[in-house]
Design a protein around this motif. Structure first.
Motif, PDB file in Angstrom:
ATOM      1  N   ALA A  91       0.050   9.325   0.954  1.00  0.00           N
ATOM      2  CA  ALA A  91      -1.390   9.154   0.771  1.00  0.00           C
ATOM      3  C   ALA A  91      -2.208   9.799   1.886  1.00  0.00           C
ATOM      4  O   ALA A  91      -3.430   9.892   1.781  1.00  0.00           O
ATOM      5  CB  ALA A  91      -1.726   7.665   0.675  1.00  0.00           C
ATOM      6  N   ALA A 149      -2.096   6.080  -2.739  1.00  0.00           N
ATOM      7  CA  ALA A 149      -3.218   5.344  -2.149  1.00  0.00           C
ATOM      8  C   ALA A 149      -3.523   4.076  -2.945  1.00  0.00           C
ATOM      9  O   ALA A 149      -3.825   3.027  -2.357  1.00  0.00           O
ATOM     10  CB  ALA A 149      -4.451   6.243  -2.088  1.00  0.00           C
ATOM     11  N   ARG A 150      -3.428   4.149  -4.272  1.00  0.00           N
ATOM     12  CA  ARG A 150      -3.701   2.962  -5.095  1.00  0.00           C
ATOM     13  C   ARG A 150      -2.646   1.884  -4.866  1.00  0.00           C
ATOM     14  O   ARG A 150      -2.955   0.686  -4.857  1.00  0.00           O
ATOM     15  CB  ARG A 150      -3.759   3.348  -6.578  1.00  0.00           C
ATOM     16  CG  ARG A 150      -5.067   4.022  -6.973  1.00  0.00           C
ATOM     17  CD  ARG A 150      -5.261   4.027  -8.476  1.00  0.00           C
ATOM     18  NE  ARG A 150      -4.295   4.898  -9.141  1.00  0.00           N
ATOM     19  CZ  ARG A 150      -4.497   6.194  -9.375  1.00  0.00           C
ATOM     20  NH1 ARG A 150      -5.624   6.771  -8.965  1.00  0.00           N
ATOM     21  NH2 ARG A 150      -3.589   6.908 -10.003  1.00  0.00           N
ATOM     22  N   ARG A 169      -2.560   8.570   4.891  1.00  0.00           N
ATOM     23  CA  ARG A 169      -3.265   7.490   5.588  1.00  0.00           C
ATOM     24  C   ARG A 169      -2.545   7.100   6.868  1.00  0.00           C
ATOM     25  O   ARG A 169      -1.315   7.229   6.972  1.00  0.00           O
ATOM     26  CB  ARG A 169      -3.389   6.267   4.688  1.00  0.00           C
ATOM     27  CG  ARG A 169      -4.310   6.469   3.501  1.00  0.00           C
ATOM     28  CD  ARG A 169      -4.614   5.143   2.849  1.00  0.00           C
ATOM     29  NE  ARG A 169      -5.513   5.280   1.716  1.00  0.00           N
ATOM     30  CZ  ARG A 169      -5.940   4.251   0.991  1.00  0.00           C
ATOM     31  NH1 ARG A 169      -5.545   3.019   1.290  1.00  0.00           N
ATOM     32  NH2 ARG A 169      -6.756   4.446  -0.035  1.00  0.00           N
ATOM     33  N   TYR A 178       2.321   5.645   2.847  1.00  0.00           N
ATOM     34  CA  TYR A 178       1.249   6.038   3.764  1.00  0.00           C
ATOM     35  C   TYR A 178       1.293   7.537   4.053  1.00  0.00           C
ATOM     36  O   TYR A 178       0.250   8.205   4.122  1.00  0.00           O
ATOM     37  CB  TYR A 178       1.349   5.244   5.069  1.00  0.00           C
ATOM     38  CG  TYR A 178       0.918   3.802   4.899  1.00  0.00           C
ATOM     39  CD1 TYR A 178      -0.419   3.434   5.051  1.00  0.00           C
ATOM     40  CD2 TYR A 178       1.844   2.813   4.574  1.00  0.00           C
ATOM     41  CE1 TYR A 178      -0.811   2.115   4.886  1.00  0.00           C
ATOM     42  CE2 TYR A 178       1.453   1.491   4.398  1.00  0.00           C
ATOM     43  CZ  TYR A 178       0.120   1.156   4.548  1.00  0.00           C
ATOM     44  OH  TYR A 178      -0.271  -0.150   4.374  1.00  0.00           O
ATOM     45  N   GLU A 206      -3.093  10.371  -4.717  1.00  0.00           N
ATOM     46  CA  GLU A 206      -4.021   9.341  -5.214  1.00  0.00           C
ATOM     47  C   GLU A 206      -3.263   8.101  -5.684  1.00  0.00           C
ATOM     48  O   GLU A 206      -3.704   6.969  -5.441  1.00  0.00           O
ATOM     49  CB  GLU A 206      -4.862   9.917  -6.350  1.00  0.00           C
ATOM     50  CG  GLU A 206      -5.824  11.020  -5.937  1.00  0.00           C
ATOM     51  CD  GLU A 206      -5.142  12.340  -5.618  1.00  0.00           C
ATOM     52  OE1 GLU A 206      -5.731  13.148  -4.872  1.00  0.00           O
ATOM     53  OE2 GLU A 206      -4.007  12.560  -6.124  1.00  0.00           O
ATOM     54  N   ALA A 214      -2.311  -4.165  -0.243  1.00  0.00           N
ATOM     55  CA  ALA A 214      -3.160  -4.683   0.839  1.00  0.00           C
ATOM     56  C   ALA A 214      -4.061  -5.805   0.334  1.00  0.00           C
ATOM     57  O   ALA A 214      -4.246  -6.824   1.012  1.00  0.00           O
ATOM     58  CB  ALA A 214      -3.994  -3.557   1.429  1.00  0.00           C
ATOM     59  N   ALA A 215      -4.612  -5.631  -0.873  1.00  0.00           N
ATOM     60  CA  ALA A 215      -5.484  -6.665  -1.431  1.00  0.00           C
ATOM     61  C   ALA A 215      -4.715  -7.942  -1.688  1.00  0.00           C
ATOM     62  O   ALA A 215      -5.188  -9.047  -1.366  1.00  0.00           O
ATOM     63  CB  ALA A 215      -6.124  -6.161  -2.731  1.00  0.00           C
ATOM     64  N   ILE A 264      -1.007   1.361  -2.079  1.00  0.00           N
ATOM     65  CA  ILE A 264      -1.350   0.755  -0.782  1.00  0.00           C
ATOM     66  C   ILE A 264      -2.497  -0.231  -0.945  1.00  0.00           C
ATOM     67  O   ILE A 264      -2.449  -1.350  -0.409  1.00  0.00           O
ATOM     68  CB  ILE A 264      -1.724   1.861   0.231  1.00  0.00           C
ATOM     69  CG1 ILE A 264      -0.503   2.719   0.554  1.00  0.00           C
ATOM     70  CG2 ILE A 264      -2.290   1.244   1.515  1.00  0.00           C
ATOM     71  CD1 ILE A 264      -0.826   3.949   1.384  1.00  0.00           C
ATOM     72  N   ASP A 265      -3.524   0.168  -1.680  1.00  0.00           N
ATOM     73  CA  ASP A 265      -4.693  -0.695  -1.860  1.00  0.00           C
ATOM     74  C   ASP A 265      -4.333  -1.967  -2.632  1.00  0.00           C
ATOM     75  O   ASP A 265      -4.793  -3.069  -2.283  1.00  0.00           O
ATOM     76  CB  ASP A 265      -5.806   0.060  -2.591  1.00  0.00           C
ATOM     77  CG  ASP A 265      -6.405   1.172  -1.732  1.00  0.00           C
ATOM     78  OD1 ASP A 265      -6.245   1.110  -0.498  1.00  0.00           O
ATOM     79  OD2 ASP A 265      -7.019   2.087  -2.307  1.00  0.00           O
ATOM     80  N   ASP A 266      -3.517  -1.844  -3.675  1.00  0.00           N
ATOM     81  CA  ASP A 266      -3.112  -3.023  -4.453  1.00  0.00           C
ATOM     82  C   ASP A 266      -2.324  -4.000  -3.591  1.00  0.00           C
ATOM     83  O   ASP A 266      -2.539  -5.216  -3.642  1.00  0.00           O
ATOM     84  CB  ASP A 266      -2.265  -2.601  -5.662  1.00  0.00           C
ATOM     85  CG  ASP A 266      -3.082  -1.956  -6.771  1.00  0.00           C
ATOM     86  OD1 ASP A 266      -4.315  -2.150  -6.786  1.00  0.00           O
ATOM     87  OD2 ASP A 266      -2.486  -1.271  -7.626  1.00  0.00           O
TER      88      ASP A 266
END
Length: 442
Positions: free
Chosen positions: A271, A239-240, A273, A268, A236, A246-247, A242-244
């Motif tokens: 996560a 994944a966060r 992904r 990746y 988890e 990517a944003a 990656i999201d931070d």
């Protein structure tokens, strides 16, 4: 002043009359104190060398081709002593090595000259104002910097150096003078990820000359007795991250047309992904930090596979009975590629083995840290192949030694097979798996 140990025969230095034991003081009016000075100032086609021979001044003039080596040889590549790291980073991987390994394994390098000459990363804590001035004067660009966090207090804590925060001012100075910057952030869960990561990205983005930033997860071995308490990222948490990234990368694209911030492949994999598509890596500016390495490897493999299907006639392929060994992280990746090859060429005979890391612990999953002992233990009871393919990053020195001092020859004898080293290029894996050469495609 640097002392010459020998002169290459037929070189411009020999023609000009420079001798072993001469001391070079200046070249074209510039002080020569180390390898960086020497290699930089000898690139010109005309050199005026101020030297000293047996205590007496000597002036030599050299005419040569631009960038042709002068031909003076020194005791070491850097000429002066290599600089040790002055930090005590909480995430330092070298501190997590077991005892009893060869001495070179424990050397902590933080030498900006190695960064300039070989692309390694530096922390800035070994530098002074005059070092920054030299970078700017020589127009050394890009520079590769280990930043980790843009929070000065947190940087001091993470790097165990009370000057680590103050050094961040050098980033602005380098950027203002147009020195391109590639940065890396070693992320530790609960320390410099989350809000701290977002802050670091915001501050780095302000640098006009910033080219790229990679985020890589901290490596944690089982040899951490007495060290700062760290743990690997959870699924988890990865994944966060990656999201931070990517944003924030989306904002960079909108403002500068390039993503600039990248999460390494390990995030990746952790996560669970899928890797980004190739065009999302913007030409792979952080490939050596593990950003897009698997994607690039896959694209190279698949490209070569398409070429093979078009160009290789039936009967041309006579593959050996092959095994491929890799770390746990890349196992599914290699399996996918091998299955693609088998589908196109059913005669291909290959098995893939994942090597669990007992030497460093199961939290270490990359192929570059697989030891000879673990490789032998993982495959000794398996069916013997005619050849065993290994990635080149598994070996050290002249590609003849594993990290634990087991040689390739010893591993071959223990496994009763021939070891073949694959280059980083994914196409090379395909060629060796199929038993063909690149020339067979012509």
């Amino acid at each position: 002043m640097v002392k010459v140990s020998s002169i290459e025969k037929g070189s411009p230095a020999e023609t000009a009359g420079l001798l072993a034991e001469d001391c070079i003081i200046k070249i074209n009016g510039n002080d020569i104190n180390d390898g960086l000075d020497y290699y930089f100032y000898t690139a010109d086609s005309f050199l005026k060398i101020e030297a000293e021979r047996q205590g007496k001044p000597l002036l030599l003039e050299v005419k040569k081709s631009e960038y042709e080596p002068l031909g003076a040889v020194f005791d070491t590549y850097l000429i002066s002593e290599q600089r040790r790291c002055r930090n005590n980073c909480i995430f330092c991987f070298i501190d997590q090595n077991p005892k009893g390994m060869r001495e070179s394994i424990y050397f902590k390098d933080d030498d900006e000259r190695m960064g300039f000459l070989h692309g390694s990363y530096m922390t800035l804590t070994n530098l002074k104002d005059e070092d920054i001035a030299r970078i700017i004067k020589m127009r050394i660009s890009p520079v590769n910097l280990s930043v980790h966090t843009m929070n000065p207090d947190l940087r001091c804590k993470m790097m165990g150096n009370r000057f680590a925060g103050d050094c961040l001012r050098y980033l602005d100075e380098l950027s203002e003078h147009g020195i391109a910057i590639n940065a890396q952030l070693v992320l530790c869960p609960g320390i410099n990820d989350g809000a701290e990561l977002v802050y670091s990205m915001e501050q780095l983005f302000k640098l006009k000359s910033l080219q790229s930033v990679s985020a890589v997860p901290v490596g944690v071995t089982k040899h951490r007795d007495g060290l700062y308490p760290l743990r690997p990222f959870t699924k988890e948490e990865a994944a966060r991250v990656i999201d931070d990234i990517a944003a924030f990368g989306g904002k960079c694209i909108a403002q500068r047309g390039v993503r600039m911030f990248y999460a390494s492949d390990e995030f990746y994999l952790k996560a669970g992904r899928a890797l980004p598509e190739e065009d999302e890596y913007d030409g792979y500016p952080q490939l050596e930090n593990g950003v897009g390495m698997l994607r690039s490897h896959k694209e190279e493999f698949l490209w070569a596979l398409e070429q093979a299907k078009e160009c290789l006639p039936k009967g041309k392929i006579k593959p050996l009975k092959t095994a491929v060994a890799t770390g746990m992280a890349a196992y599914s990746h290699i399996c996918e590629l091998v299955n693609e090859a088998k589908e196109a060429f059913p005669e291909a005979d290959c098995k893939v083995y994942a090597v669990e890391n007992e030497f460093y612990g199961h939290t270490v999953t990359v192929s570059g840290l697989v030891t000879g002992g673990d490789l032998i233990a993982a495959l000794k009871d398996e069916e013997t192949p005619e050849q065993l393919l290994l990635p080149c990053n598994m070996l050290r020195y002249e590609r003849d030694m594993f990290l634990d001092n087991i040689s390739v020859e010893q591993a071959e004898k223990a496994l009763n097979t021939r070891i073949v080293i694959c280059e980083k290029d994914g196409a090379d894996l395909l060629y060796k798996l199929l038993g063909v050469d690149e020339e067979d495609f012509e």
